[in-house]
Design a protein around this motif. Structure first.
Motif, mmCIF file in Angstrom:
data_model
loop_
_atom_site.group_PDB
_atom_site.id
_atom_site.type_symbol
_atom_site.label_atom_id
_atom_site.label_comp_id
_atom_site.label_asym_id
_atom_site.label_seq_id
_atom_site.Cartn_x
_atom_site.Cartn_y
_atom_site.Cartn_z
ATOM 1 N N THR A 120 -22.665 38.107 5.648
ATOM 2 C CA THR A 120 -23.131 36.724 5.498
ATOM 3 C C THR A 120 -22.909 36.208 4.082
ATOM 4 O O THR A 120 -22.504 35.058 3.886
ATOM 5 N N SER A 121 -23.132 37.030 3.088
ATOM 6 C CA SER A 121 -23.002 36.577 1.702
ATOM 7 C C SER A 121 -21.562 36.257 1.336
ATOM 8 O O SER A 121 -21.294 35.348 0.536
ATOM 9 N N LEU A 122 -20.616 36.973 1.914
ATOM 10 C CA LEU A 122 -19.205 36.779 1.564
ATOM 11 C C LEU A 122 -18.518 35.711 2.408
ATOM 12 O O LEU A 122 -17.449 35.222 2.033
ATOM 13 N N ALA A 123 -19.122 35.334 3.525
ATOM 14 C CA ALA A 123 -18.441 34.488 4.511
ATOM 15 C C ALA A 123 -17.825 33.208 3.950
ATOM 16 O O ALA A 123 -16.660 32.894 4.251
ATOM 17 N N ALA A 136 -28.840 37.652 9.508
ATOM 18 C CA ALA A 136 -29.558 36.588 8.813
ATOM 19 C C ALA A 136 -29.903 35.479 9.810
ATOM 20 O O ALA A 136 -29.242 35.321 10.843
ATOM 21 N N LYS A 137 -30.928 34.725 9.476
ATOM 22 C CA LYS A 137 -31.312 33.584 10.312
ATOM 23 C C LYS A 137 -31.065 32.296 9.541
ATOM 24 O O LYS A 137 -31.492 32.162 8.388
ATOM 25 N N LEU A 138 -30.371 31.353 10.173
ATOM 26 C CA LEU A 138 -30.114 30.042 9.586
ATOM 27 C C LEU A 138 -31.035 29.036 10.266
ATOM 28 O O LEU A 138 -30.860 28.707 11.439
ATOM 29 N N HIS A 139 -32.048 28.589 9.538
ATOM 30 C CA HIS A 139 -33.075 27.708 10.103
ATOM 31 C C HIS A 139 -32.713 26.246 9.844
ATOM 32 O O HIS A 139 -32.605 25.822 8.682
ATOM 33 N N PHE A 140 -32.521 25.496 10.897
ATOM 34 C CA PHE A 140 -32.214 24.065 10.790
ATOM 35 C C PHE A 140 -33.516 23.267 10.890
ATOM 36 O O PHE A 140 -34.230 23.352 11.895
ATOM 37 N N CYS A 141 -33.817 22.518 9.852
ATOM 38 C CA CYS A 141 -35.074 21.753 9.789
ATOM 39 C C CYS A 141 -34.751 20.259 9.723
ATOM 40 O O CYS A 141 -33.822 19.849 9.018
ATOM 41 N N GLU A 142 -35.542 19.452 10.439
ATOM 42 C CA GLU A 142 -35.263 18.026 10.510
ATOM 43 C C GLU A 142 -35.695 17.269 9.255
ATOM 44 O O GLU A 142 -35.226 16.151 9.006
ATOM 45 N N SER A 143 -36.581 17.842 8.447
ATOM 46 C CA SER A 143 -37.101 17.128 7.284
ATOM 47 C C SER A 143 -37.587 18.122 6.240
ATOM 48 O O SER A 143 -37.704 19.323 6.508
ATOM 49 N N ASP A 144 -37.888 17.587 5.052
ATOM 50 C CA ASP A 144 -38.418 18.436 3.994
ATOM 51 C C ASP A 144 -39.743 19.059 4.414
ATOM 52 O O ASP A 144 -40.038 20.213 4.083
ATOM 53 N N GLU A 145 -40.546 18.301 5.130
ATOM 54 C CA GLU A 145 -41.827 18.816 5.581
ATOM 55 C C GLU A 145 -41.650 19.984 6.544
ATOM 56 O O GLU A 145 -42.386 20.975 6.500
ATOM 57 N N LYS A 146 -40.639 19.882 7.408
ATOM 58 C CA LYS A 146 -40.354 20.970 8.341
ATOM 59 C C LYS A 146 -39.889 22.219 7.590
ATOM 60 O O LYS A 146 -40.161 23.347 8.018
ATOM 61 N N TYR A 202 -24.371 30.206 -3.587
ATOM 62 C CA TYR A 202 -24.759 30.727 -2.268
ATOM 63 C C TYR A 202 -24.557 32.245 -2.225
ATOM 64 O O TYR A 202 -25.427 32.998 -1.770
ATOM 65 N N TYR A 203 -23.419 32.705 -2.719
ATOM 66 C CA TYR A 203 -23.091 34.135 -2.722
ATOM 67 C C TYR A 203 -24.118 34.930 -3.524
ATOM 68 O O TYR A 203 -24.618 35.964 -3.066
ATOM 69 N N VAL A 204 -24.447 34.428 -4.712
ATOM 70 C CA VAL A 204 -25.429 35.119 -5.548
ATOM 71 C C VAL A 204 -26.776 35.183 -4.841
ATOM 72 O O VAL A 204 -27.425 36.234 -4.782
ATOM 73 N N GLY A 205 -27.219 34.056 -4.285
ATOM 74 C CA GLY A 205 -28.532 34.010 -3.641
ATOM 75 C C GLY A 205 -28.638 34.916 -2.435
ATOM 76 O O GLY A 205 -29.583 35.705 -2.309
ATOM 77 N N THR A 206 -27.679 34.839 -1.524
ATOM 78 C CA THR A 206 -27.753 35.634 -0.291
ATOM 79 C C THR A 206 -27.589 37.127 -0.570
ATOM 80 O O THR A 206 -28.208 37.962 0.108
ATOM 81 N N SER A 207 -26.797 37.472 -1.563
ATOM 82 C CA SER A 207 -26.547 38.890 -1.831
ATOM 83 C C SER A 207 -27.706 39.577 -2.533
ATOM 84 O O SER A 207 -27.671 40.786 -2.754
#
Length: 567
Positions: A402-405, A424-434, A514-519
């Motif tokens: 996932t980190s290298l993708a 990994a889980k990719l969470h799709f949220c409709e708003s900042d509150e979500k 993104y790479y730094v964060g996920t890895s």
């Protein structure tokens, strides 16, 4: 690879070949747990009893095998098992000893109230003669306490698993079969065979087992320092998770233990603080480059021109206080001020020109983590000795992928027997509150599983993150660490929750963030985003070169980065 406990053999007599057998058993699949030199100690009626089993092999599908190792020449004469020198063997010979140890282990289970598990697990014993061949065994006439089926020979050093499976397949008179559930497997390991798992900071057993695999490889990776022991200067490259920082620390500790002063430089303050706290040694000084400038120049703000002058004076008067310089995060030392003044080159010259032959100057870097400066520093690109670490020993296979993708089509190079891990889980949220609601849900879920080593990383800055108003003093809920991907570089956590993942993060100029964060994630990775179908479609087309109609952009984006879509 099998999970070896301990991860290197206990002390043994070289003639016993237990080290050779230990190495052979490492080739088993990761379903096997191999315990070397397992001691059983009991006190009965105020009498001390102790026995030692050369190898105990546990497979949750097959059962437990007590394996006695007997190297060198052996023979059986006049009712006695004898060593090559004619001395009689202890405990009535190897088969009697293996059988006796098996029953002692069964008794140990009973004494610890594991009788219910005993009825669901096969116990067997065998003897390994690593110095003789199958042909030798075929020509033997064995005593009544022995059977050729229970013998492993020299050939098993190459393919031990086939021999073990043959022994495990033997039917017991009781017709007992191994039928253990996961809870029973964990109890056998955690409460009988290896209670030392609790030395790990995470309370979850699954995490502990995964970490054993990673720590085993870190020791293998540190072998590069043995290879480089005669090299005064070296530049070592490696992607995230290849063990650069741990190898750098190992090098510093080796010299410090020998009584030699070491300067350990890194870029990130958080990494410096972590290393100083966890790897403190009176002969190692941990600094950021800015901290070193302030220290040597006695200023509150780093002045790299003054640092240059101070180092030049140390060169002339030979009073640089360190024998060794170890630099981690070397790619970030190309920042303005450091690169122009040539500070790193001056330190290298001090080591190479003035210090004794056993002094050293080592730099560790990752060209994919170039997020603090614009280009790889000259001292790295022009280095004489360069090596590259390839194998990932931090992340599970799923997280590494996932980190290298978004940044490369290449697959991560992983350790043999690497833990697959959960996607990994990719969470799709409709708003900042979500996003905030989902963050709380994820943390509660992780905590419910016993996962406590959790960090929240933002792809933006602390002030611009959508979580800025729910974070105080870099903590969420006054407990969970909150940082930026840049500042957390070089560190890691069991679980990482990556926030503020917007479409621009996947663009070439930002994808390394993104790479730094996920890895940073060892075992669990959750990614929070508010991207809609339109943004996902744009990323799929521009970054992942998808063509044609995209039916479900969010699902396809998750698949592109090897993640599971979640809402």
């Amino acid at each position: 690879m099998a999970i070896m406990i301990p991860n290197r053999p206990h002390s043994f007599t070289p003639a016993s070949l237990e080290g050779v057998m230990f190495t052979a058993l490492e080739k088993l699949s990761d379903e096997y747990y191999v315990f070397h030199s397992l001691k059983i100690t009991t006190v009965v009626d105020n009498t001390f009893h102790e026995s030692e089993i050369d190898f105990v092999i546990f497979n949750k599908r097959l059962g437990i095998l007590c394996l006695e190792a007997k190297a060198g020449q052996v023979r059986y004469e006049n009712g006695y098992w004898l060593y090559g020198n004619g001395e009689p063997m202890h405990n009535g010979g190897p088969f009697n000893q293996a059988s006796s140890n098996k029953w002692k282990l069964i008794k140990y289970f009973e004494n610890h109230r594991f009788s219910s598990i005993l009825g669901k697990c096969k116990f067997l014993h065998a003897v390994w003669f690593p110095s003789i061949t199958e042909a030798d065994v075929r020509g033997m006439t064995l005593p009544t306490d022995s059977d050729k089926v229970l013998i492993m020979t020299k050939e098993a050093l190459s393919v031990p698993q086939s021999y073990l499976e043959k022994i495990f397949s033997l039917e017991l008179p009781s017709k007992k079969e191994t039928k253990l559930n996961e809870s029973e497997v964990n109890r056998i390991l955690r409460e009988i065979l290896c209670p030392q798992f609790n030395v790990f900071p995470s309370v979850t057993f699954e995490s502990d087992l995964k970490k054993i695999v990673f720590h085993r490889l870190l020791e293998e990776q540190s072998g590069i320092l043995n290879f480089l022991s005669e090299q005064k200067t070296a530049v070592i490259n490696g992607a995230a998770g290849t063990g650069k920082t741990m190898i750098a620390v190992e090098k510093a500790q080796r010299h410090a233990t020998a009584g030699e002063k070491v300067l350990f430089l890194c870029y990130n303050v958080q990494l410096k603080n972590y290393l100083a706290e966890n790897y403190a040694h009176e002969n190692v000084d941990y600094y950021t480059i800015s901290g070193l400038a302030c220290k040597l120049c006695n200023t509150t703000i780093p002045n790299y021109e003054k640092l240059k002058s101070a180092l030049e004076d140390m060169y002339v008067f030979d009073n640089f206080p360190y024998m060794h310089v170890v630099i981690d995060e070397g790619q970030d030392f190309g920042m303005d001020g450091v690169e122009e003044t040539g500070i790193i080159e001056i330190m290298k010259s001090i080591i190479t020109d003035i210090k004794p032959d056993n002094a050293s100057f080592y730099i560790f870097y990752d060209k994919l983590q170039l997020v603090q400066s614009r280009k790889i520093p000259k001292y790295i690109s022009e280095a004489d000795c360069k090596l590259t670490l390839y194998r990932n020993c931090r992340n599970t296979e799923n997280i590494a992928t996932t980190s290298l993708a978004p940044i490369t089509e290449r697959k991560p190079k992983l350790i043999d027997g690497c833990v697959k891990g959960v996607p990994a889980k990719l969470h799709f949220c409709e708003s900042d509150e979500k996003v905030r609601e989902k963050l709380s849900f994820i943390i509660d879920t992780l905590m419910g599983q016993g996962i406590k080593d959790i960090v929240i990383l933002t792809c933006k800055t602390e002030n611009t993150s959508i979580l800025s108003d729910v974070v105080s003093n870099s903590l969420y809920r006054n407990k969970y660490r909150f940082s930026t991907c840049r500042k957390f570089k070089g560190l890691e956590a069991d679980a990482v929750i990556l926030a503020d993942v917007t479409a621009d993060i996947f663009e070439e100029e930002n994808s390394l963030i993104y790479y730094v964060g996920t890895s940073r994630a060892r075992l669990w990775l959750d990614i929070l985003t508010t991207m809609n179908n339109g943004s996902c479609t744009d990323i799929l087309q521009s970054v992942f070169k998808k063509r044609g109609h995209i039916k479900n952009p969010q699902r396809e984006l998750a698949a592109a980065i090897n993640a599971i879509p979640a809402k």
